[in-house]
Design a protein around this motif. Structure first.
Motif, PDB file in Angstrom:
ATOM      1  N   ASN A 293       0.827  -1.284  -0.060  1.00 37.67           N
ATOM      2  CA  ASN A 293       0.013  -0.097   0.034  1.00 37.67           C
ATOM      3  C   ASN A 293       0.759   1.246   0.045  1.00 37.67           C
ATOM      4  OD1 ASN A 293      -2.732  -1.267   0.257  1.00 37.67           O
ATOM      5  ND2 ASN A 293      -1.704  -2.151   2.231  1.00 37.67           N
ATOM      6  N   LEU A 294       0.553   2.127  -1.184  1.00 37.80           N
ATOM      7  CA  LEU A 294       1.539   3.326  -1.206  1.00 37.80           C
ATOM      8  C   LEU A 294       1.258   4.167   0.076  1.00 37.80           C
ATOM      9  CD1 LEU A 294       1.765   4.805  -4.851  1.00 37.80           C
ATOM     10  CD2 LEU A 294       3.602   3.967  -3.332  1.00 37.80           C
ATOM     11  N   PHE A 295       0.088   4.211   0.560  1.00 40.39           N
ATOM     12  CA  PHE A 295       0.078   5.083   1.773  1.00 40.39           C
ATOM     13  C   PHE A 295       0.739   4.666   2.934  1.00 40.39           C
ATOM     14  CE2 PHE A 295      -3.297   6.600  -1.198  1.00 40.39           C
ATOM     15  CZ  PHE A 295      -3.258   8.270  -0.738  1.00 40.39           C
ATOM     16  N   ASP A 296       1.242   3.419   2.986  1.00 39.55           N
ATOM     17  CA  ASP A 296       2.126   3.199   4.040  1.00 39.55           C
ATOM     18  C   ASP A 296       3.445   3.774   4.143  1.00 39.55           C
ATOM     19  OD1 ASP A 296       0.102   1.750   5.055  1.00 39.55           O
ATOM     20  OD2 ASP A 296       0.580  -0.315   4.202  1.00 39.55           O
ATOM     21  N   TYR A 297       3.810   4.276   3.047  1.00 43.84           N
ATOM     22  CA  TYR A 297       5.273   5.035   2.766  1.00 43.84           C
ATOM     23  C   TYR A 297       5.151   6.383   2.460  1.00 43.84           C
ATOM     24  CZ  TYR A 297       6.550   0.207   1.230  1.00 43.84           C
ATOM     25  OH  TYR A 297       6.773  -1.204   1.314  1.00 43.84           O
ATOM     26  N   GLU A 298       6.311   6.863   3.053  1.00 45.19           N
ATOM     27  CA  GLU A 298       6.206   8.409   2.917  1.00 45.19           C
ATOM     28  C   GLU A 298       6.945   8.599   1.581  1.00 45.19           C
ATOM     29  OE1 GLU A 298       8.174  12.221   5.314  1.00 45.19           O
ATOM     30  OE2 GLU A 298       9.107  10.211   5.741  1.00 45.19           O
ATOM     31  N   VAL A 299       6.342   9.241   0.654  1.00 44.81           N
ATOM     32  CA  VAL A 299       7.067   9.681  -0.382  1.00 44.81           C
ATOM     33  C   VAL A 299       6.589  11.149  -0.905  1.00 44.81           C
ATOM     34  CG1 VAL A 299       7.060   8.931  -3.161  1.00 44.81           C
ATOM     35  CG2 VAL A 299       6.578   7.310  -1.513  1.00 44.81           C
ATOM     36  N   LYS A 300       7.710  12.024  -0.798  1.00 42.72           N
ATOM     37  CA  LYS A 300       7.499  13.401  -0.869  1.00 42.72           C
ATOM     38  C   LYS A 300       7.492  13.939  -2.477  1.00 42.72           C
ATOM     39  CE  LYS A 300      10.155  14.379   3.547  1.00 42.72           C
ATOM     40  NZ  LYS A 300      11.078  15.037   4.062  1.00 42.72           N
ATOM     41  N   ASP A 301       7.100  14.812  -2.455  1.00 38.18           N
ATOM     42  CA  ASP A 301       6.877  15.398  -4.250  1.00 38.18           C
ATOM     43  C   ASP A 301       8.294  15.677  -4.746  1.00 38.18           C
ATOM     44  OD1 ASP A 301       4.346  15.616  -3.841  1.00 38.18           O
ATOM     45  OD2 ASP A 301       4.110  17.728  -3.745  1.00 38.18           O
ATOM     46  N   CYS A 302       8.463  15.229  -6.070  1.00 36.90           N
ATOM     47  CA  CYS A 302       9.689  15.582  -6.761  1.00 36.90           C
ATOM     48  C   CYS A 302      10.093  17.065  -6.791  1.00 36.90           C
ATOM     49  CB  CYS A 302       9.601  15.009  -8.096  1.00 36.90           C
ATOM     50  SG  CYS A 302      11.126  15.177  -8.965  1.00 36.90           S
ATOM     51  N   LEU A 303      11.316  17.383  -6.401  1.00 36.32           N
ATOM     52  CA  LEU A 303      11.643  18.842  -6.607  1.00 36.32           C
ATOM     53  C   LEU A 303      12.113  19.291  -7.963  1.00 36.32           C
ATOM     54  CD1 LEU A 303      13.808  18.991  -3.296  1.00 36.32           C
ATOM     55  CD2 LEU A 303      11.879  19.555  -3.398  1.00 36.32           C
TER      56      LEU A 303
ATOM     57  N   LYS B 116      14.800  12.716   2.258  1.00 39.07           N
ATOM     58  CA  LYS B 116      14.946  11.446   3.003  1.00 39.07           C
ATOM     59  C   LYS B 116      13.706  10.796   3.432  1.00 39.07           C
ATOM     60  CE  LYS B 116      19.336  12.578   3.108  1.00 39.07           C
ATOM     61  NZ  LYS B 116      20.360  11.988   2.350  1.00 39.07           N
ATOM     62  N   ASP B 117      13.341   9.955   2.580  1.00 37.82           N
ATOM     63  CA  ASP B 117      11.955   9.384   2.536  1.00 37.82           C
ATOM     64  C   ASP B 117      11.939   7.846   2.199  1.00 37.82           C
ATOM     65  OD1 ASP B 117      12.244   9.762  -0.258  1.00 37.82           O
ATOM     66  OD2 ASP B 117      10.416  10.829  -0.395  1.00 37.82           O
ATOM     67  N   ASP B 118      10.717   7.324   1.939  1.00 37.82           N
ATOM     68  CA  ASP B 118      10.759   5.763   1.555  1.00 37.82           C
ATOM     69  C   ASP B 118      10.850   5.624  -0.045  1.00 37.82           C
ATOM     70  OD1 ASP B 118      10.389   5.264   4.394  1.00 37.82           O
ATOM     71  OD2 ASP B 118       8.437   5.599   4.325  1.00 37.82           O
ATOM     72  N   ALA B 119      10.865   6.481  -0.824  1.00 34.65           N
ATOM     73  CA  ALA B 119      10.837   6.342  -2.195  1.00 34.65           C
ATOM     74  C   ALA B 119      12.026   5.394  -2.606  1.00 34.65           C
ATOM     75  CB  ALA B 119      10.790   7.681  -2.846  1.00 34.65           C
ATOM     76  N   GLN B 120      13.122   5.703  -2.247  1.00 33.94           N
ATOM     77  CA  GLN B 120      14.235   4.715  -2.976  1.00 33.94           C
ATOM     78  C   GLN B 120      14.033   3.206  -2.318  1.00 33.94           C
ATOM     79  OE1 GLN B 120      16.537   5.466  -5.336  1.00 33.94           O
ATOM     80  NE2 GLN B 120      16.700   3.268  -5.351  1.00 33.94           N
ATOM     81  N   ALA B 121      13.584   3.118  -1.248  1.00 33.56           N
ATOM     82  CA  ALA B 121      13.338   1.800  -0.525  1.00 33.56           C
ATOM     83  C   ALA B 121      12.234   1.126  -1.424  1.00 33.56           C
ATOM     84  CB  ALA B 121      13.056   1.993   1.018  1.00 33.56           C
ATOM     85  N   LEU B 122      11.149   1.819  -1.636  1.00 33.99           N
ATOM     86  CA  LEU B 122      10.169   1.241  -2.374  1.00 33.99           C
ATOM     87  C   LEU B 122      10.711   0.831  -3.850  1.00 33.99           C
ATOM     88  CD1 LEU B 122       7.183   0.455  -2.528  1.00 33.99           C
ATOM     89  CD2 LEU B 122       6.600   2.992  -3.312  1.00 33.99           C
ATOM     90  N   MET B 123      11.407   1.745  -4.416  1.00 32.85           N
ATOM     91  CA  MET B 123      12.047   1.245  -5.795  1.00 32.85           C
ATOM     92  C   MET B 123      12.965   0.102  -5.795  1.00 32.85           C
ATOM     93  SD  MET B 123      12.888   5.517  -6.880  1.00 32.85           S
ATOM     94  CE  MET B 123      13.767   4.994  -8.453  1.00 32.85           C
ATOM     95  N   ASP B 124      13.431   0.135  -4.617  1.00 31.49           N
ATOM     96  CA  ASP B 124      14.609  -1.238  -4.529  1.00 31.49           C
ATOM     97  C   ASP B 124      13.610  -2.376  -4.452  1.00 31.49           C
ATOM     98  OD1 ASP B 124      16.814   0.392  -4.639  1.00 31.49           O
ATOM     99  OD2 ASP B 124      17.161   0.577  -2.597  1.00 31.49           O
TER     100      ASP B 124
END
Length: 246
Positions: free
Chosen positions: A39-49, A63-71
């Motif tokens: 579930n994406l909402f279980d992860y902190e994914v901030k807006d791309c800068l 510093k969020d969960d985006a890379q961990a989710l990509m991995d």
């Protein structure tokens, strides 16, 4: 041999889209496929800068969960990418995550992974949303292998095996049996030209993967006319894009 698949649920409510994923999970068991629903909402994914640091090989400042989710996506044999339809498109949460994967357009990391596309809607937007999800999968290097769409009127309709047969077959196929469509070949040519002409880090990545001398990421079955068109498109695009030293 069992296969493991990750299903991305981008709905906060865990109702229509989530329910469809649960049905798919049960159906896949009959094919020796284990599905993990994330579930994406279980992860902190901030807006791309839009800072392009990731494109240039540097760390994202977030510093969020985006890379961990990509991995996590890279660990599985296949991907089910799903979304409810909001305002004729994917959910905002999914769009934010997709934006954060922009380096994968330049340096694809999901090459050859079959992707099943799933969307639900109250009324309209299925065709456009499925098309966008397909485009995203191709940009990641993935291999779109079917789609399932439901409206409120068809939500309770059983999932037919014909709706996910292509996905299952591609999970167990050898890569040389894949048959990329023309749009997949065209995207590959675009990405290859950008790798050759724009960023050095991209060229080095593509050289390491041995993709620069190919018509697609790996040897596979390509229709003769599509092969001719893709080669011609590459030559035309390559002649128009000016090389940048970077």
């Amino acid at each position: 041999m069992n296969k493991k698949v990750i299903a991305i649920n981008s709905s906060r409510r865990k109702q229509n889209t989530y329910g469809l994923l649960q049905k798919l999970k049960e159906a896949m068991k009959e094919n020796n496929i284990e599905v993990d629903i994330v579930n994406l909402f279980d992860y902190e994914v901030k807006d791309c800068l839009g800072c392009e640091q990731c494109l240039r090989g540097k760390c994202c400042p977030h510093k969020d969960d985006a890379q961990a989710l990509m991995d996590k996506l890279k660990e599985y044999d296949g991907i089910i990418l799903s979304s409810p339809i909001y305002m004729g498109g994917v959910s905002g949460k999914l769009k934010v995550f997709i934006d954060r994967t922009c380096k994968w357009f330049h340096r694809p990391e999901l090459v050859g992974k079959p992707v099943l596309l799933v969307a639900t809607t109250a009324a309209s937007g299925l065709k456009e949303t499925i098309k966008y999800l397909e485009k995203t999968a191709i940009q990641w290097g993935g291999f779109p292998a079917g789609s399932i769409g439901r409206t409120v009127n068809s939500l309770n309709s059983p999932i037919k095996s014909s709706e996910y047969d292509s996905f299952v077959k591609h999970l167990f196929k050898e890569r040389n049996e894949f048959n990329p469509k023309l749009n997949q070949l065209i995207f590959f040519q675009v990405q290859k030209v950008l790798a050759e002409k724009i960023l050095t880090i991209d060229k080095e990545y593509w050289e390491h993967k041995n993709w620069l001398n190919k018509l697609y990421y790996f040897d596979c079955s390509i229709k003769p006319l599509n092969k001719i068109f893709a080669k011609g498109f590459y030559k035309m695009l390559s002649s128009k894009v000016v090389k940048v030293e970077s």
